[in-house]
Design a protein around this motif. Structure first.
Motif, mmCIF file in Angstrom:
data_model
loop_
_atom_site.group_PDB
_atom_site.id
_atom_site.type_symbol
_atom_site.label_atom_id
_atom_site.label_comp_id
_atom_site.label_asym_id
_atom_site.label_seq_id
_atom_site.Cartn_x
_atom_site.Cartn_y
_atom_site.Cartn_z
ATOM 1 N N UNK A 1 45.353 26.836 33.872
ATOM 2 C CA UNK A 1 45.274 27.408 32.526
ATOM 3 C C UNK A 1 46.333 28.484 32.310
ATOM 4 N N UNK A 2 46.440 29.415 33.235
ATOM 5 C CA UNK A 2 47.405 30.518 33.103
ATOM 6 C C UNK A 2 48.839 29.981 33.091
ATOM 7 N N UNK A 3 49.169 29.139 34.057
ATOM 8 C CA UNK A 3 50.515 28.552 34.088
ATOM 9 C C UNK A 3 50.775 27.696 32.858
ATOM 10 N N UNK A 4 49.757 26.959 32.440
ATOM 11 C CA UNK A 4 49.880 26.097 31.267
ATOM 12 C C UNK A 4 50.140 26.881 29.993
ATOM 13 N N UNK A 5 49.500 28.028 29.866
ATOM 14 C CA UNK A 5 49.729 28.879 28.683
ATOM 15 C C UNK A 5 51.178 29.351 28.654
ATOM 16 N N UNK A 6 51.697 29.765 29.786
ATOM 17 C CA UNK A 6 53.107 30.178 29.862
ATOM 18 C C UNK A 6 54.016 29.016 29.446
ATOM 19 N N UNK A 7 53.753 27.834 29.998
ATOM 20 C CA UNK A 7 54.601 26.668 29.724
ATOM 21 C C UNK A 7 54.521 26.279 28.243
ATOM 22 N N UNK A 8 53.324 26.209 27.699
ATOM 23 C CA UNK A 8 53.152 25.836 26.292
ATOM 24 C C UNK A 8 53.819 26.855 25.373
ATOM 25 N N UNK A 9 53.639 28.140 25.672
ATOM 26 C CA UNK A 9 54.285 29.174 24.857
ATOM 27 C C UNK A 9 55.806 29.032 24.913
ATOM 28 N N UNK A 10 56.327 28.757 26.100
ATOM 29 C CA UNK A 10 57.765 28.564 26.249
ATOM 30 C C UNK A 10 58.281 27.352 25.489
ATOM 31 N N UNK A 11 57.537 26.253 25.551
ATOM 32 C CA UNK A 11 57.940 25.038 24.833
ATOM 33 C C UNK A 11 57.907 25.246 23.319
ATOM 34 N N UNK A 12 56.879 25.915 22.836
ATOM 35 C CA UNK A 12 56.795 26.201 21.405
ATOM 36 C C UNK A 12 57.968 27.069 20.976
ATOM 37 N N UNK B 1 42.819 30.809 49.931
ATOM 38 C CA UNK B 1 41.745 31.797 50.025
ATOM 39 C C UNK B 1 40.510 31.281 49.306
ATOM 40 N N UNK B 2 40.086 30.088 49.680
ATOM 41 C CA UNK B 2 38.980 29.432 48.979
ATOM 42 C C UNK B 2 37.677 30.219 49.047
ATOM 43 N N UNK B 3 37.474 30.996 50.088
ATOM 44 C CA UNK B 3 36.245 31.778 50.210
ATOM 45 C C UNK B 3 36.405 33.192 49.670
ATOM 46 N N UNK B 4 37.604 33.547 49.262
ATOM 47 C CA UNK B 4 37.848 34.907 48.796
ATOM 48 C C UNK B 4 37.230 35.175 47.443
ATOM 49 N N UNK B 5 36.546 36.301 47.344
ATOM 50 C CA UNK B 5 35.922 36.695 46.083
ATOM 51 C C UNK B 5 36.947 37.258 45.106
ATOM 52 N N UNK B 6 38.058 37.692 45.624
ATOM 53 C CA UNK B 6 39.031 38.390 44.785
ATOM 54 C C UNK B 6 40.223 37.512 44.404
ATOM 55 N N UNK B 7 40.099 36.218 44.629
ATOM 56 C CA UNK B 7 41.200 35.298 44.322
ATOM 57 C C UNK B 7 41.564 35.353 42.851
ATOM 58 N N UNK B 8 40.575 35.443 41.981
ATOM 59 C CA UNK B 8 40.839 35.495 40.545
ATOM 60 C C UNK B 8 41.622 36.757 40.182
ATOM 61 N N UNK B 9 41.362 37.833 40.888
ATOM 62 C CA UNK B 9 42.120 39.068 40.653
ATOM 63 C C UNK B 9 43.576 38.911 41.083
ATOM 64 N N UNK B 10 43.799 38.170 42.156
ATOM 65 C CA UNK B 10 45.166 37.893 42.602
ATOM 66 C C UNK B 10 45.884 37.043 41.553
ATOM 67 N N UNK B 11 45.192 36.049 41.004
ATOM 68 C CA UNK B 11 45.769 35.185 39.971
ATOM 69 C C UNK B 11 46.151 36.018 38.745
ATOM 70 N N UNK B 12 45.259 36.878 38.317
ATOM 71 C CA UNK B 12 45.545 37.748 37.167
ATOM 72 C C UNK B 12 46.692 38.703 37.496
#
Length: 118
Positions: A13-24, A80-91
């Protein structure tokens, strides 16, 4: 396993938003300087040349950074499939990517502005 799927989904989703915004922005760039749509910074809005280049260059970087971000985030999610903070790393990676994108575009516009003044 569901955390991994959620994190991979967020990565796409995050990467896709960047790509879609760039294409637009690449295929439907704003015609005139405005406060609603396009790459809007003080420097990019100074004149039409900087506006056009800022939008074109930022569109290309958005697409590139979107692909890199998507791949990097998916790798982090799987590693880091078991990591609780993976989403924070993504953000965090999204925020860092955004900052790097702005720095790169502003640097390019600054160089262009110097050549215009010479």
């Amino acid at each position: 396993m569901s955390k991994v799927l959620i994190n991979v989904g967020m990565s796409i989703l995050v990467g896709g938003i960047f790509i879609i915004a760039g294409l637009i922005l690449l295929y439907k760039p704003p015609k005139d300087i405005n406060g609603l749509y396009g790459y809007r910074t003080t420097r990019s809005m100074k004149n039409k040349v900087l506006w056009k280049e800022g939008n074109k260059y930022s569109a290309k970087l958005l697409i590139l950074y979107g692909v890199i971000l998507m791949v990097l985030d998916i790798v982090v999610s799987l590693a880091f499939s078991n990591g609780e903070y993976t989403i924070l790393v993504i953000i965090g990676l999204m925020i860092v990517s955004s900052i790097l994108l702005i720095m790169a575009v502003e640097r390019k516009l600054k160089q262009l502005e110097k050549t215009l003044l010479e």
